[in-house]
Design a protein around this motif. Structure first.
Motif, PDB file in Angstrom:
ATOM      1  N   ALA A   1     -29.044 -93.646 -69.686  1.00  0.00           N
ATOM      2  CA  ALA A   1     -30.385 -92.999 -70.211  1.00  0.00           C
ATOM      3  C   ALA A   1     -30.763 -91.630 -69.576  1.00  0.00           C
ATOM      4  O   ALA A   1     -31.293 -90.856 -70.559  1.00  0.00           O
ATOM      5  CB  ALA A   1     -31.656 -94.099 -69.445  1.00  0.00           C
ATOM      6  N   ALA A   2     -30.305 -91.247 -68.660  1.00  0.00           N
ATOM      7  CA  ALA A   2     -30.634 -90.013 -68.022  1.00  0.00           C
ATOM      8  C   ALA A   2     -29.822 -88.895 -68.927  1.00  0.00           C
ATOM      9  O   ALA A   2     -30.221 -87.872 -69.277  1.00  0.00           O
ATOM     10  CB  ALA A   2     -30.369 -90.045 -66.808  1.00  0.00           C
ATOM     11  N   GLU A   3     -28.793 -89.263 -69.497  1.00  0.00           N
ATOM     12  CA  GLU A   3     -27.655 -88.394 -69.983  1.00  0.00           C
ATOM     13  C   GLU A   3     -28.299 -87.978 -71.677  1.00  0.00           C
ATOM     14  O   GLU A   3     -28.141 -87.301 -72.264  1.00  0.00           O
ATOM     15  CB  GLU A   3     -26.284 -88.687 -69.916  1.00  0.00           C
ATOM     16  CG  GLU A   3     -25.710 -88.477 -68.605  1.00  0.00           C
ATOM     17  CD  GLU A   3     -24.206 -88.671 -68.579  1.00  0.00           C
ATOM     18  OE1 GLU A   3     -23.668 -88.314 -67.347  1.00  0.00           O
ATOM     19  OE2 GLU A   3     -23.809 -89.466 -69.353  1.00  0.00           O
ATOM     20  N   THR A   4     -28.570 -89.227 -71.897  1.00  0.00           N
ATOM     21  CA  THR A   4     -29.255 -89.395 -73.446  1.00  0.00           C
ATOM     22  C   THR A   4     -30.662 -88.747 -73.431  1.00  0.00           C
ATOM     23  O   THR A   4     -30.633 -87.874 -74.435  1.00  0.00           O
ATOM     24  CB  THR A   4     -29.452 -91.060 -73.822  1.00  0.00           C
ATOM     25  OG1 THR A   4     -28.272 -91.483 -73.675  1.00  0.00           O
ATOM     26  CG2 THR A   4     -29.852 -90.892 -75.384  1.00  0.00           C
TER      27      THR A   4
ATOM     28  N   ALA B   1     -24.876 -90.747 -56.323  1.00  0.00           N
ATOM     29  CA  ALA B   1     -23.495 -91.455 -55.295  1.00  0.00           C
ATOM     30  C   ALA B   1     -23.176 -92.799 -56.251  1.00  0.00           C
ATOM     31  O   ALA B   1     -22.108 -93.207 -56.356  1.00  0.00           O
ATOM     32  CB  ALA B   1     -23.773 -92.117 -54.099  1.00  0.00           C
ATOM     33  N   GLU B   2     -24.292 -93.464 -57.024  1.00  0.00           N
ATOM     34  CA  GLU B   2     -23.967 -94.894 -57.510  1.00  0.00           C
ATOM     35  C   GLU B   2     -23.878 -94.565 -59.103  1.00  0.00           C
ATOM     36  O   GLU B   2     -23.057 -95.454 -59.779  1.00  0.00           O
ATOM     37  CB  GLU B   2     -24.691 -95.825 -56.984  1.00  0.00           C
ATOM     38  CG  GLU B   2     -24.514 -95.980 -55.552  1.00  0.00           C
ATOM     39  CD  GLU B   2     -25.775 -97.049 -54.916  1.00  0.00           C
ATOM     40  OE1 GLU B   2     -25.554 -98.388 -55.375  1.00  0.00           O
ATOM     41  OE2 GLU B   2     -26.077 -96.650 -54.033  1.00  0.00           O
ATOM     42  N   ALA B   3     -24.824 -94.082 -59.498  1.00  0.00           N
ATOM     43  CA  ALA B   3     -25.066 -93.830 -61.244  1.00  0.00           C
ATOM     44  C   ALA B   3     -24.021 -92.651 -61.482  1.00  0.00           C
ATOM     45  O   ALA B   3     -23.741 -92.777 -62.833  1.00  0.00           O
ATOM     46  CB  ALA B   3     -26.270 -93.396 -61.658  1.00  0.00           C
TER      47      ALA B   3
ATOM     48  N   GLU C   1     -27.779 -81.708 -59.962  1.00  0.00           N
ATOM     49  CA  GLU C   1     -28.686 -80.947 -60.441  1.00  0.00           C
ATOM     50  C   GLU C   1     -29.447 -81.667 -61.602  1.00  0.00           C
ATOM     51  O   GLU C   1     -30.627 -81.596 -61.564  1.00  0.00           O
ATOM     52  CB  GLU C   1     -28.044 -79.715 -61.192  1.00  0.00           C
ATOM     53  CG  GLU C   1     -27.519 -78.592 -60.406  1.00  0.00           C
ATOM     54  CD  GLU C   1     -26.150 -79.176 -59.666  1.00  0.00           C
ATOM     55  OE1 GLU C   1     -25.685 -80.035 -60.405  1.00  0.00           O
ATOM     56  OE2 GLU C   1     -25.700 -78.490 -58.776  1.00  0.00           O
ATOM     57  N   ASP C   2     -28.844 -82.618 -62.232  1.00  0.00           N
ATOM     58  CA  ASP C   2     -29.738 -83.459 -63.185  1.00  0.00           C
ATOM     59  C   ASP C   2     -30.584 -84.378 -62.280  1.00  0.00           C
ATOM     60  O   ASP C   2     -31.790 -84.643 -62.571  1.00  0.00           O
ATOM     61  CB  ASP C   2     -28.866 -84.254 -64.246  1.00  0.00           C
ATOM     62  CG  ASP C   2     -28.174 -83.407 -64.916  1.00  0.00           C
ATOM     63  OD1 ASP C   2     -28.696 -82.323 -65.111  1.00  0.00           O
ATOM     64  OD2 ASP C   2     -26.707 -83.674 -65.466  1.00  0.00           O
ATOM     65  N   ALA C   3     -30.100 -85.039 -61.165  1.00  0.00           N
ATOM     66  CA  ALA C   3     -30.946 -85.839 -60.370  1.00  0.00           C
ATOM     67  C   ALA C   3     -32.107 -85.132 -59.774  1.00  0.00           C
ATOM     68  O   ALA C   3     -33.409 -85.808 -59.792  1.00  0.00           O
ATOM     69  CB  ALA C   3     -29.887 -86.549 -59.327  1.00  0.00           C
TER      70      ALA C   3
END
Length: 384
Positions: free
Chosen positions: A261-264, A325-327, A332-334
């Motif tokens: 979802a974050a990358e999309t 660490a897990e996803a 930088e995106d987080a």
């Protein structure tokens, strides 16, 4: 008095500075640089920080923490709110939107009236109404008997309780009057967030066209994806006009879903939220979320009545750690999902970044992304 903070790395929200420094005066960032500190700051107090400097975290969806919840009225409600704020400040959140769970219209209005002065003072960045204009089918941890369709009169009662305090409203736009309500919220300067909704793909598009510009905890409390009946999630992820909230805790969402979802959605549209309740940073046990009984076991909050997830005990510190660490997200995106993007959703340029003119909200992270120090408005507020 001017002070200078220096660290091996600074993520300002727009750039990465190695061996960087920021100058602070009157609670604001007045200069940034790398290597040698500008000679005009020769008399300034210089603090060498161990770790990485990042902007203070911004949480636009949080119900409480440390035993305190947002809501109620009077001095007890103010004390509870400040307890929650302090709890999340300890984990790096320097800007908070106080979320209210579903209540009777007059009760919600009274909570807005009580918390409004905290908005005026800058202690909280606004109030988020999560209910009562939600779908009964996707009610989650909201009292079903209090859910209802929106009316202009009820909207006015709550917003006018303390003008300017309500900054976001979660709504199921398929309710009678829902699309008009979206337009009403936006006209009043608030974020219209789709959530706890039975809306389909086309309904999601209609809501966005009407001005909806955020999604409350994407995937949770809404129709899921099906290859012939896509539901709203695909539309939300694809449409550049809307931001999407993710609860990055491994309970609400699988790590792979967080990453996908974050990358999309991309860096400028992904927002991490905690959706945390008063049990955050507390021991397991029984709690209340609004009028509903909640049991917390191993840090997971569920309704005692049916076992549904009831908010979280997440912090933004943990959300960023989980995402990286897990996803498997890039740091930088987080970081953007916890700082610049939620700040932009609020229409704020003075928070969520460490550029010149911004409020000097600074979080210092160790290599494991643990929070070691927090400055709010240039003042050291947390040291761990």
């Amino acid at each position: 008095m001017t002070q200078v903070l220096r660290a091996a790395a600074i993520h300002t929200g727009k750039q990465i500075l190695l061996n960087g420094w920021i100058a602070i005066a009157d609670g604001r960032v007045t200069a940034i640089g790398t290597e040698d500190i500008d000679p005009i700051y020769a008399d300034a107090q210089v603090t060498e920080l161990e770790g990485t400097m990042v902007p203070g975290y911004v949480d636009i969806h949080c119900h409480g923490g440390g035993g305190g919840a947002f809501g109620g009225s009077g001095e007890d409600a103010l004390a509870a709110a400040r307890t929650a704020l302090r709890t999340h400040l300890n984990h790096g959140t320097t800007t908070m939107v106080a979320s209210l769970v579903t209540g009777a219209i007059d009760q919600v209005a009274e909570s807005v009236r009580t918390l409004g002065p905290l908005v005026d003072a800058g202690e909280i960045a606004g109030i988020h109404l999560e209910g009562p204009w939600l779908s009964l089918k996707h009610k989650g941890a909201h009292a079903p008997e209090l859910l209802k369709a929106p009316t202009p009169e009820d909207i006015a009662t709550i917003f006018d309780a303390h003008p300017g305090a309500v900054k976001m409203v979660t709504i199921a736009p398929e309710l009678e009057g829902g699309i008009d309500a979206v337009r009403n919220f936006v006209a009043r300067g608030a974020i219209a967030a789709v959530g706890h909704s039975d809306v389909d793909y086309d309904g999601a598009a209609e809501a966005i066209d009407a001005g909806a510009n955020n999604v409350t905890h994407l995937f949770n409390a809404m129709n899921s994806i099906h290859h012939r009946i896509p539901g709203p999630i695909i539309k939300f992820l694809d449409d550049e006009r809307i931001t999407v909230e993710l609860i990055a805790d491994g309970v609400h969402l699988h790590p792979g879903i967080v990453k996908h979802a974050a990358e999309t959605a991309g860096r400028g549209r992904t927002i991490f939220v905690t959706d945390s309740m008063d049990a955050t940073d507390m021991s397991d046990g029984d709690y209340m979320l609004g009028s509903l009984e909640v049991s917390v076991l191993d840090g997971v909050a569920r309704l005692k009545s049916n076992g549904s997830i009831a908010g979280s005990t997440l912090t933004m510190e943990r959300a960023v750690q989980f995402a990286v660490a897990e996803a498997g997200l890039e740091f930088e995106d987080a970081l953007a999902a916890a700082t610049t993007t939620p700040a932009a959703a609020l229409g704020r340029t003075d928070i969520g970044n460490l550029e010149v003119g911004a409020r000097a909200d600074v979080v210092v992270l160790d290599p494991s992304l643990n929070v070691t120090k927090v400055y709010r408005g240039g003042e050291l507020a947390v040291e761990r």
